[in-house]
Design an enzyme around this catalytic site. Structure first.
Site, PDB file in Angstrom:
ATOM      1  N   GLY A   3       1.154   0.945   1.168  1.00  0.00           N
ATOM      2  CA  GLY A   3       1.172   0.496   2.555  1.00  0.00           C
ATOM      3  C   GLY A   3      -0.162  -0.045   3.020  1.00  0.00           C
ATOM      4  N   CYS A   4      -1.147  -0.013   2.134  1.00  0.00           N
ATOM      5  CA  CYS A   4      -2.457  -0.571   2.456  1.00  0.00           C
ATOM      6  C   CYS A   4      -2.589  -1.919   1.759  1.00  0.00           C
ATOM      7  CB  CYS A   4      -3.580   0.353   1.982  1.00  0.00           C
ATOM      8  SG  CYS A   4      -3.622   1.941   2.807  1.00  0.00           S
ATOM      9  N   GLN A   5      -3.136  -2.893   2.459  1.00  0.00           N
ATOM     10  CA  GLN A   5      -3.351  -4.203   1.865  1.00  0.00           C
ATOM     11  C   GLN A   5      -4.413  -4.119   0.771  1.00  0.00           C
ATOM     12  OE1 GLN A   5      -4.528  -7.151   4.749  1.00  0.00           O
ATOM     13  NE2 GLN A   5      -2.923  -8.532   4.039  1.00  0.00           N
TER      14      GLN A   5
END
Length: 138
Positions: free
Chosen positions: A50-52
């Site tokens: 969910g983190c870029q």
């Protein structure tokens, strides 16, 4: 965590910054203070979805039942956000982590309103992951 300020000092230092450029630089500086994450801890099980950016967070519980967090990111600002989150959860038991709401702290810092949507989503993903790991330990 001795290299990082406590919650109250974090907030004081953050509010002393004259503008958001200074605040971003302070966040990056906090990230630079995090201890180096071991290569073996950069594993898929410690990766935060969910983190870029690439983010790894490791949670261990010490003999006193207090959680110890370690983390890293390939992006300087994200590594700083990891440090901010770790400061907020410092010296807590797994149950404390599950019960603790970081949002009021972010509001006091006006943090989320100055992050891009993708950074805000990544920050939320980190918090969800930490709380889930803590729930598994409690």
């Amino acid at each position: 965590m001795a290299l990082l300020p406590d919650k109250e000092k974090l907030l004081r230092n953050f509010l002393r910054c004259a503008n958001w450029e200074e605040k971003y630089l302070y966040i990056i500086e906090l990230g630079q203070r995090l201890p180096e994450l071991r290569d073996e801890d950069r594993s898929p099980q410690n990766s935060i979805q969910g983190c870029q950016s690439q983010v790894w967070i490791v949670m261990r519980q010490n003999a006193q039942g207090i959680i110890e967090l370690q983390g890293d990111s390939d992006a300087a600002i994200v590594k700083g956000l990891i440090a901010v989150v770790f400061i907020l959860y410092d010296q807590m038991t797994p149950q404390d982590v599950v019960n603790f709401d970081v949002r009021p702290w972010f509001e006091k810092m006006a943090l989320t309103q100055h992050l891009t949507p993708s950074r805000s989503q990544g920050l939320e993903a980190m918090i969800r992951a930490i709380r889930a790991k803590a729930a598994a330990l409690s």
